[in-house]
Write a protein that holds these residues in place. Structure first.
Motif, PDB file in Angstrom:
ATOM      1  N   HIS A  78       0.852  -1.182   0.000  1.00  0.00           N
ATOM      2  CA  HIS A  78       0.000   0.000   0.000  1.00  0.00           C
ATOM      3  C   HIS A  78       0.895   1.241   0.000  1.00  0.00           C
ATOM      4  O   HIS A  78       1.672   1.455   0.928  1.00  0.00           O
ATOM      5  CB  HIS A  78      -0.916   0.003   1.231  1.00  0.00           C
ATOM      6  CG  HIS A  78      -1.822   1.172   1.269  1.00  0.00           C
ATOM      7  ND1 HIS A  78      -1.784   2.090   2.281  1.00  0.00           N
ATOM      8  CD2 HIS A  78      -2.781   1.584   0.401  1.00  0.00           C
ATOM      9  CE1 HIS A  78      -2.697   3.024   2.044  1.00  0.00           C
ATOM     10  NE2 HIS A  78      -3.306   2.738   0.909  1.00  0.00           N
ATOM     11  N   ILE A  79       0.804   2.028  -1.062  1.00  0.00           N
ATOM     12  CA  ILE A  79       1.606   3.243  -1.193  1.00  0.00           C
ATOM     13  C   ILE A  79       0.919   4.406  -0.491  1.00  0.00           C
ATOM     14  O   ILE A  79       1.548   5.234   0.128  1.00  0.00           O
ATOM     15  CB  ILE A  79       1.834   3.593  -2.685  1.00  0.00           C
ATOM     16  CG1 ILE A  79       2.560   2.450  -3.402  1.00  0.00           C
ATOM     17  CG2 ILE A  79       2.583   4.908  -2.838  1.00  0.00           C
ATOM     18  CD1 ILE A  79       3.901   2.097  -2.839  1.00  0.00           C
ATOM     19  N   GLY A  80      -0.405   4.478  -0.633  1.00  0.00           N
ATOM     20  CA  GLY A  80      -1.179   5.583  -0.073  1.00  0.00           C
ATOM     21  C   GLY A  80      -1.878   6.313  -1.191  1.00  0.00           C
ATOM     22  O   GLY A  80      -2.382   5.708  -2.134  1.00  0.00           O
ATOM     23  N   GLY A  81      -1.877   7.642  -1.103  1.00  0.00           N
ATOM     24  CA  GLY A  81      -2.543   8.471  -2.099  1.00  0.00           C
ATOM     25  C   GLY A  81      -1.556   9.170  -3.016  1.00  0.00           C
ATOM     26  O   GLY A  81      -0.381   8.791  -3.106  1.00  0.00           O
ATOM     27  N   CYS A  82      -2.019  10.208  -3.674  1.00  0.00           N
ATOM     28  CA  CYS A  82      -1.215  10.937  -4.650  1.00  0.00           C
ATOM     29  C   CYS A  82       0.038  11.543  -4.013  1.00  0.00           C
ATOM     30  O   CYS A  82       1.137  11.388  -4.531  1.00  0.00           O
ATOM     31  CB  CYS A  82      -2.062  12.019  -5.313  1.00  0.00           C
ATOM     32  SG  CYS A  82      -1.188  12.946  -6.583  1.00  0.00           S
ATOM     33  N   SER A  83      -0.123  12.224  -2.900  1.00  0.00           N
ATOM     34  CA  SER A  83       1.028  12.860  -2.239  1.00  0.00           C
ATOM     35  C   SER A  83       2.061  11.828  -1.823  1.00  0.00           C
ATOM     36  O   SER A  83       3.269  12.050  -1.947  1.00  0.00           O
ATOM     37  CB  SER A  83       0.570  13.656  -1.009  1.00  0.00           C
ATOM     38  OG  SER A  83      -0.301  14.678  -1.408  1.00  0.00           O
ATOM     39  N   ASP A  84       1.589  10.667  -1.341  1.00  0.00           N
ATOM     40  CA  ASP A  84       2.505   9.602  -0.940  1.00  0.00           C
ATOM     41  C   ASP A  84       3.258   9.061  -2.149  1.00  0.00           C
ATOM     42  O   ASP A  84       4.462   8.809  -2.078  1.00  0.00           O
ATOM     43  CB  ASP A  84       1.720   8.474  -0.271  1.00  0.00           C
ATOM     44  CG  ASP A  84       0.944   8.954   0.948  1.00  0.00           C
ATOM     45  OD1 ASP A  84       1.551   9.585   1.823  1.00  0.00           O
ATOM     46  OD2 ASP A  84      -0.271   8.720   0.996  1.00  0.00           O
ATOM     47  N   LEU A  85       2.548   8.894  -3.256  1.00  0.00           N
ATOM     48  CA  LEU A  85       3.182   8.416  -4.492  1.00  0.00           C
ATOM     49  C   LEU A  85       4.260   9.386  -4.947  1.00  0.00           C
ATOM     50  O   LEU A  85       5.382   8.985  -5.247  1.00  0.00           O
ATOM     51  CB  LEU A  85       2.133   8.237  -5.584  1.00  0.00           C
ATOM     52  CG  LEU A  85       2.660   7.869  -6.975  1.00  0.00           C
ATOM     53  CD1 LEU A  85       3.229   6.468  -6.971  1.00  0.00           C
ATOM     54  CD2 LEU A  85       1.554   8.020  -8.007  1.00  0.00           C
ATOM     55  N   LEU A  86       3.917  10.668  -5.016  1.00  0.00           N
ATOM     56  CA  LEU A  86       4.878  11.671  -5.473  1.00  0.00           C
ATOM     57  C   LEU A  86       6.084  11.751  -4.550  1.00  0.00           C
ATOM     58  O   LEU A  86       7.217  11.907  -5.015  1.00  0.00           O
ATOM     59  CB  LEU A  86       4.189  13.025  -5.606  1.00  0.00           C
ATOM     60  CG  LEU A  86       3.075  13.108  -6.665  1.00  0.00           C
ATOM     61  CD1 LEU A  86       2.408  14.464  -6.611  1.00  0.00           C
ATOM     62  CD2 LEU A  86       3.588  12.795  -8.037  1.00  0.00           C
ATOM     63  N   ALA A  87       5.877  11.621  -3.244  1.00  0.00           N
ATOM     64  CA  ALA A  87       6.982  11.679  -2.288  1.00  0.00           C
ATOM     65  C   ALA A  87       7.926  10.501  -2.479  1.00  0.00           C
ATOM     66  O   ALA A  87       9.141  10.649  -2.341  1.00  0.00           O
ATOM     67  CB  ALA A  87       6.437  11.697  -0.865  1.00  0.00           C
ATOM     68  N   LYS A  88       7.393   9.330  -2.801  1.00  0.00           N
ATOM     69  CA  LYS A  88       8.240   8.151  -2.990  1.00  0.00           C
ATOM     70  C   LYS A  88       9.134   8.282  -4.213  1.00  0.00           C
ATOM     71  O   LYS A  88      10.183   7.677  -4.273  1.00  0.00           O
ATOM     72  CB  LYS A  88       7.380   6.892  -3.110  1.00  0.00           C
ATOM     73  CG  LYS A  88       6.860   6.404  -1.797  1.00  0.00           C
ATOM     74  CD  LYS A  88       6.415   4.975  -1.886  1.00  0.00           C
ATOM     75  CE  LYS A  88       5.968   4.442  -0.580  1.00  0.00           C
ATOM     76  NZ  LYS A  88       7.032   4.154   0.352  1.00  0.00           N
ATOM     77  N   TYR A  89       8.708   9.072  -5.209  1.00  0.00           N
ATOM     78  CA  TYR A  89       9.471   9.186  -6.450  1.00  0.00           C
ATOM     79  C   TYR A  89      10.326  10.438  -6.508  1.00  0.00           C
ATOM     80  O   TYR A  89      10.932  10.710  -7.509  1.00  0.00           O
ATOM     81  CB  TYR A  89       8.534   9.089  -7.648  1.00  0.00           C
ATOM     82  CG  TYR A  89       8.111   7.658  -7.864  1.00  0.00           C
ATOM     83  CD1 TYR A  89       8.948   6.750  -8.493  1.00  0.00           C
ATOM     84  CD2 TYR A  89       6.888   7.223  -7.397  1.00  0.00           C
ATOM     85  CE1 TYR A  89       8.575   5.443  -8.663  1.00  0.00           C
ATOM     86  CE2 TYR A  89       6.510   5.902  -7.560  1.00  0.00           C
ATOM     87  CZ  TYR A  89       7.357   5.017  -8.193  1.00  0.00           C
ATOM     88  OH  TYR A  89       6.990   3.708  -8.352  1.00  0.00           O
ATOM     89  N   LYS A  90      10.386  11.206  -5.424  1.00  0.00           N
ATOM     90  CA  LYS A  90      11.255  12.387  -5.411  1.00  0.00           C
ATOM     91  C   LYS A  90      12.642  12.018  -4.966  1.00  0.00           C
ATOM     92  O   LYS A  90      12.899  11.087  -4.307  1.00  0.00           O
ATOM     93  CB  LYS A  90      10.676  13.451  -4.487  1.00  0.00           C
ATOM     94  CG  LYS A  90       9.533  14.160  -5.147  1.00  0.00           C
ATOM     95  CD  LYS A  90       9.164  15.393  -4.376  1.00  0.00           C
ATOM     96  CE  LYS A  90       8.064  16.084  -5.168  1.00  0.00           C
ATOM     97  NZ  LYS A  90       7.650  17.296  -4.605  1.00  0.00           N
TER      98      LYS A  90
END
Length: 90
Positions: A78-90
């Motif tokens: 479970h990654i989470g939502g949009c903000s969590d996704l974007l944070a993982k790829y920064k």
């Protein structure tokens, strides 16, 4: 296990990435665009277009403690939502 739980668990188990989304949600649109830009293929469930959408969202809340969409899983995590996704790829 309920039919909804089986559907969700099967989707998570059989796909590298799964996005539970709503068509009108700007955060969902952004997350889907980001995954596509990264070349990540994903299974998509648009909850607002499905009769079982509210039940799926309720099950996801019970499973992940996240009420909002998008609700994203990658490699069964479970990654989470949009903000969590974007944070993982920064």
């Amino acid at each position: 296990m309920s039919a909804v739980a089986a559907l969700v668990e099967n989707a998570i188990a059989k796909n590298g990435a799964v996005v539970f989304s709503k068509t009108y949600c700007p955060y969902c649109v952004r997350a889907k665009e980001h995954l596509a830009k990264l070349g990540i293929a994903f299974e998509l469930y648009e909850l607002d277009t499905r009769d079982d959408g509210p039940a799926i969202q309720q099950y996801l809340l019970e499973r992940t403690k996240q009420r909002t969409v998008p609700n994203i899983f990658i490699n069964q995590e479970h990654i989470g939502g949009c903000s969590d996704l974007l944070a993982k790829y920064k």
